[in-house]
Design a protein around this motif. Sequence first.
Motif: not given
Length: 272
Positions: A94-95, A97-98
């Motif tokens: 998630p990190r 990708q953000h």
Amino acid sequence: MTERPDDQGGAVPGARRASVADLLRTEIEVIWPTDARGRFRGPHHMVIAVSADGRHQLPAVADHLPDPLAAGLLAAVTPRSAPVAPELPPPALPRVQHLLEAALGPVHVSSGPSYLVLPDRIRYAPTAPVVRSDTTDSAAVAALRGANPGNWDTDAWRDLLDGKLGWWAMALDPAAPAPDTGRPAHVVSICHTPCWTDHGAEAGTWTRPGHRGRGHAATVTAAWSRLVAPTGRHLFYSTSSTNQSSRNVAARLNLPPLGHLWKLSPPAGIAL
């Protein structure tokens, strides 16, 4: 082959003096050409390799990314004390990708398993006659000249047979005429070498529709592995999570799982 313990999680049984982390790094460098900084060239922004035991996460970033973004992505993938399931999204996903989407726009995530090919451990009965790139049978090669199955362009097929595109093994239809009849062979499956370095080589396998599910892909992959093994390279076989046929080949050959490759890429149709 020998094996050794090391401080990165131990050796892979049967692998030539390499740890799991070493092997994952080698495969990344085989599939995607890597520069002196460890940055790769390819269609993806980032790759995260997770070992099969979940103990190692190896990030790699593309050479087209700005240096500050690349540094942030690498820093986001931190060592973990507890193993992670390789087929589940890595904790850092998630990190990273953000970070990528904030800088570059939408990101597509894909993944698939990776396997180590150990020729001396493969026990598989051939399902069809096989011709390898080291053949000295000129009639067999001549019969292959007109046997392009249609998924190679003319120049690439010629270069493949001339040995310019690496090692290969092809399975021939047992019901087709023998090469010494002068008629073109009928190729039903191919394992070739889409990419390789001094340290490793990746298998690329295809089977003709109508001949799938019969074990021909396993036949040519086993033949390819025995052909390339004497070079001393580590041999790899990887596929996508959704390609069950390709995963079945790994199962037929009892290939030990090496890990899972997670790829973050621009959406289809968007150029880098």
